[in-house]
Design a protein around this motif. Sequence first.
Motif, PDB file in Angstrom:
ATOM      1  N   GLN A 389       0.855  -1.197   0.000  1.00  0.00           N
ATOM      2  CA  GLN A 389       0.000   0.000   0.000  1.00  0.00           C
ATOM      3  C   GLN A 389       0.889   1.243   0.000  1.00  0.00           C
ATOM      4  OE1 GLN A 389      -3.541  -0.129   2.651  1.00  0.00           O
ATOM      5  NE2 GLN A 389      -2.785  -2.138   3.283  1.00  0.00           N
ATOM      6  N   LEU A 390       1.659   1.351  -1.066  1.00  0.00           N
ATOM      7  CA  LEU A 390       2.700   2.372  -1.117  1.00  0.00           C
ATOM      8  C   LEU A 390       2.152   3.788  -0.960  1.00  0.00           C
ATOM      9  CD1 LEU A 390       5.672   3.213  -1.731  1.00  0.00           C
ATOM     10  CD2 LEU A 390       4.943   3.454  -4.091  1.00  0.00           C
ATOM     11  N   LEU A 391       1.138   4.141  -1.723  1.00  0.00           N
ATOM     12  CA  LEU A 391       0.651   5.516  -1.703  1.00  0.00           C
ATOM     13  C   LEU A 391       0.102   5.886  -0.336  1.00  0.00           C
ATOM     14  CD1 LEU A 391      -1.088   5.721  -5.192  1.00  0.00           C
ATOM     15  CD2 LEU A 391       1.250   6.280  -4.563  1.00  0.00           C
ATOM     16  N   ARG A 392      -0.632   4.970   0.255  1.00  0.00           N
ATOM     17  CA  ARG A 392      -1.155   5.216   1.607  1.00  0.00           C
ATOM     18  C   ARG A 392      -0.002   5.375   2.594  1.00  0.00           C
ATOM     19  NH1 ARG A 392      -4.336   1.037   5.546  1.00  0.00           N
ATOM     20  NH2 ARG A 392      -4.953   2.568   7.136  1.00  0.00           N
ATOM     21  N   ALA A 393       0.992   4.498   2.497  1.00  0.00           N
ATOM     22  CA  ALA A 393       2.140   4.558   3.400  1.00  0.00           C
ATOM     23  C   ALA A 393       2.878   5.887   3.269  1.00  0.00           C
ATOM     24  CB  ALA A 393       3.089   3.396   3.111  1.00  0.00           C
ATOM     25  N   LEU A 394       3.125   6.300   2.024  1.00  0.00           N
ATOM     26  CA  LEU A 394       3.833   7.560   1.801  1.00  0.00           C
ATOM     27  C   LEU A 394       3.075   8.748   2.383  1.00  0.00           C
ATOM     28  CD1 LEU A 394       5.417   7.636  -1.773  1.00  0.00           C
ATOM     29  CD2 LEU A 394       6.547   8.080   0.402  1.00  0.00           C
ATOM     30  N   LYS A 395       1.777   8.789   2.119  1.00  0.00           N
ATOM     31  CA  LYS A 395       0.978   9.915   2.601  1.00  0.00           C
ATOM     32  C   LYS A 395       0.941   9.961   4.122  1.00  0.00           C
ATOM     33  CE  LYS A 395      -1.917  10.171  -1.532  1.00  0.00           C
ATOM     34  NZ  LYS A 395      -3.242   9.871  -2.133  1.00  0.00           N
ATOM     35  N   LEU A 396       0.864   8.791   4.765  1.00  0.00           N
ATOM     36  CA  LEU A 396       0.829   8.743   6.229  1.00  0.00           C
ATOM     37  C   LEU A 396       2.159   9.204   6.832  1.00  0.00           C
ATOM     38  CD1 LEU A 396      -1.102   5.395   6.832  1.00  0.00           C
ATOM     39  CD2 LEU A 396      -1.905   7.715   7.338  1.00  0.00           C
ATOM     40  N   VAL A 397       3.263   8.777   6.235  1.00  0.00           N
ATOM     41  CA  VAL A 397       4.582   9.192   6.735  1.00  0.00           C
ATOM     42  C   VAL A 397       4.780  10.689   6.531  1.00  0.00           C
ATOM     43  CG1 VAL A 397       7.080   8.921   6.484  1.00  0.00           C
ATOM     44  CG2 VAL A 397       5.597   6.913   6.433  1.00  0.00           C
ATOM     45  N   ILE A 398       4.375  11.205   5.371  1.00  0.00           N
ATOM     46  CA  ILE A 398       4.470  12.645   5.105  1.00  0.00           C
ATOM     47  C   ILE A 398       3.677  13.425   6.144  1.00  0.00           C
ATOM     48  CG2 ILE A 398       3.738  14.464   3.505  1.00  0.00           C
ATOM     49  CD1 ILE A 398       4.414  12.513   1.207  1.00  0.00           C
ATOM     50  N   THR A 399       2.450  12.978   6.434  1.00  0.00           N
ATOM     51  CA  THR A 399       1.608  13.656   7.426  1.00  0.00           C
ATOM     52  C   THR A 399       2.264  13.652   8.799  1.00  0.00           C
ATOM     53  OG1 THR A 399      -0.401  13.036   6.234  1.00  0.00           O
ATOM     54  CG2 THR A 399      -0.656  13.632   8.546  1.00  0.00           C
ATOM     55  N   ALA A 400       2.835  12.505   9.188  1.00  0.00           N
ATOM     56  CA  ALA A 400       3.487  12.402  10.500  1.00  0.00           C
ATOM     57  C   ALA A 400       4.692  13.344  10.599  1.00  0.00           C
ATOM     58  CB  ALA A 400       3.926  10.963  10.753  1.00  0.00           C
ATOM     59  N   LEU A 401       5.483  13.415   9.531  1.00  0.00           N
ATOM     60  CA  LEU A 401       6.655  14.294   9.533  1.00  0.00           C
ATOM     61  C   LEU A 401       6.251  15.767   9.583  1.00  0.00           C
ATOM     62  CD1 LEU A 401       8.859  12.386   6.945  1.00  0.00           C
ATOM     63  CD2 LEU A 401       9.415  12.748   9.347  1.00  0.00           C
TER      64      LEU A 401
END
Length: 773
Positions: A389-401
């Motif tokens: 679930q790459l896109l979901r993972a990327l968006k979640l990490v971006i939000t956390a950062l």
Amino acid sequence: MASDTPESLMTLCTDFCLRNLDGTLGYLLDKESLRLHPDVFLPSEICDQLVNEYVELVSAACTFEPHESFFSLFSDPRSTRLTRIHLREDLVQDQDLEAIRKQDLVELYLTNCEKLSAKSLQTLRSFSHSLVSLSLFGCSNIFYEEENPGGCEDECLVNPTCQVLVKDFTFEGFSRLRFLNLGRMIDGVPVESLLRPLNSLAALDLSGIQTSDATFLMQWKDSLMSLVLYNMDLSDDHIRVIVQLHKLRHLDISRDRLSSYYKFKLTRKVLSLLVQKLGNLMSLDISGHMILENCSISKMDEEAGQNSIEPSKSSIMPFRALKRPLQFLGLFETSLCRLTHIPAYKVSGDKNEEQVLNAIEAYTEHRPEITSRAINLLFDIARIERCNQLLRALKLVITALKCHKYDKNIQVTGSAALFYLTNSEYRSEQSVRLRRQVIQVVLNGMESYQEVTVQRNCCLTLCNFSIPEELEFQYRRVNELLLSILNPTRQDESIQRIAVHLCNALVCQVDNDHKEAVGKMGFVVTMLKLIQKKLLDKTCDQVMEFSWSALWNITDETPDNCEMFLNFNGMKLFLDCLKEFPEKQELHRNMLGLLGNVAEVRELRPQLMTSQFISVFSNLLESKADGIEVSYNACGVLSHIMFDGPEAWGVCEPQRAEVEERMWVAIQSWDINSRRNINYRSFEPILRLLPQGISPVSQHWATWALYNLVSVYRYPSSATSDKYCPLLIKEGGMPLLRDVIKMAAARQETKEMARKVIEHCGNFREENMDTSR
């Protein structure tokens, strides 16, 4: 593939207005205070977006400068209407809330606003008639006010104010308030008396607040639908109260497993009681708890049948009493998350990628300590397995950062995860917009957090992008950050190597304006300092070689940068490196390539006209290092010097004729089919050596260079020499070569070579050429 659809017009206009406040919405009064233009009237949808986007820009875009009086734009409810705003961290101060006190706010979220004091408590009363949702999460100082300690004058000078806890504030008059978050409030706040006036609460968050008596919750037993008691040290008395809140749909009694020792242990009996008594429950979070008894079915039953979310088949025995599957079940860092049949549509845990992503999604905003551990699990998944679930993972990490840019653990784990989530394996699934978001959040991390691991992770992540193309929209900023990383003398060696590599890539294949701008930032000086440090250490490593390569690239057709190189003792460093590292072929090639750029600048050539420099260049003509590369570049330097004529030869030794003869011998020794590590963007410096008779050897070197380039360098898919022929024709090389053939002063071998170049490029018609490659 992620969507590459453009931003909405509303978003673009909002962003533009916020970056140009005094030219769009407002004007500066007394050159300081911002005021709304008198003819501007904005509805709540636009006002809310302006404020919320402003907060996002301040917290996430380090290039955005906040305005001290921004909130004064919304001071008059007759021209602006605010209803739902989310403010966070140090952005908000007492005077900002005071500026909007006349607004009829319905929803006010204040998250980790530590600069707010008890003055803001009084401002909150202004919203009491309209507020439905209020969050004071992490506003740890809002219940403190300053008080003069009294005593002697000397003591007042040392401690003019002291902080005292406000104990007389209550939510009296907040008749419409339904949702309240007091998470991470400081110890000592009298929660029970504070909340007593609220009659109809539907949602309450008391994360991190410790209270031994929970009976005050009973006043909302007929209205409370959501209760969060994260990190509250529970007891059986708490459970007896909770199970009487029969309207509850969401219950969170989770805890941070690592934060402290908790006496309370979840048992099978407690879980059964929660399920049986709370019949409306749709969401339950028990993450971090140690389950005292075995709540799971036998291993044989566990392995039988396919995965199911039906309560009747639940692997967790107490949950078999559920009427329907839960919408969410928090089991992060519990043994239960590893069971097979879990009666919930969404589960947070550490068993697999889905559970880990659910955990990041659920806990990012208010629980960075949990989020960092969940991201660390995602890092392992992306590193060892494959992220599905790459896109979901990327968006979640971006939000956390973005949300926790000053949290060390989040920045370390998040930047490490981004490195693996953006590598070439996943590139095809990522849109341009998403990759730009990654770049921005990486640069924010580099800017905000000067920790070695974060800096290394961020630099490595940038290496996953096409440079300079994908970084060009942040070109100045990324160069400034990399140069700031390289400046400290005690820099980590691995970061230094990566940063120099990035710097080199950033100045390769960009236009001269970019190179000049980067040169003025201190690029040339920084590289020379790195070289000087390596010389002192007597070390020729990748940092040394990349630094010379970067100087070679940044001085290409950029006279100002060439001059800077000379002004800051570049030639001395060249001679010292040549002496210290006589066998380093790659180093010699890079240094001579750079000096070729310097020699192309007519005004700088007199500085190369010393016996020492000319002797060094002449001796390097015989070098066999790196094929013909060093010899070729040394001959190029001398060709430009020779081009200035005999009257410019200002040294007695070596003599001009002697050097000229050595140049002829060197050129004749080169294999015309040699492939060289070089990429010309323009032939202009070579072409200017053709129409002249003052230095036949310079003319011959230029003709040899052109013949080598057009005859050897071809694109793999083409049978013709189409890499450099279009460029040669575009820049007017063909007429100049024809003139060489007609020149009486030109040597015969030069004419023959010019004729061969013309033949090679004879199949191209200028008007049909693509010279963009």
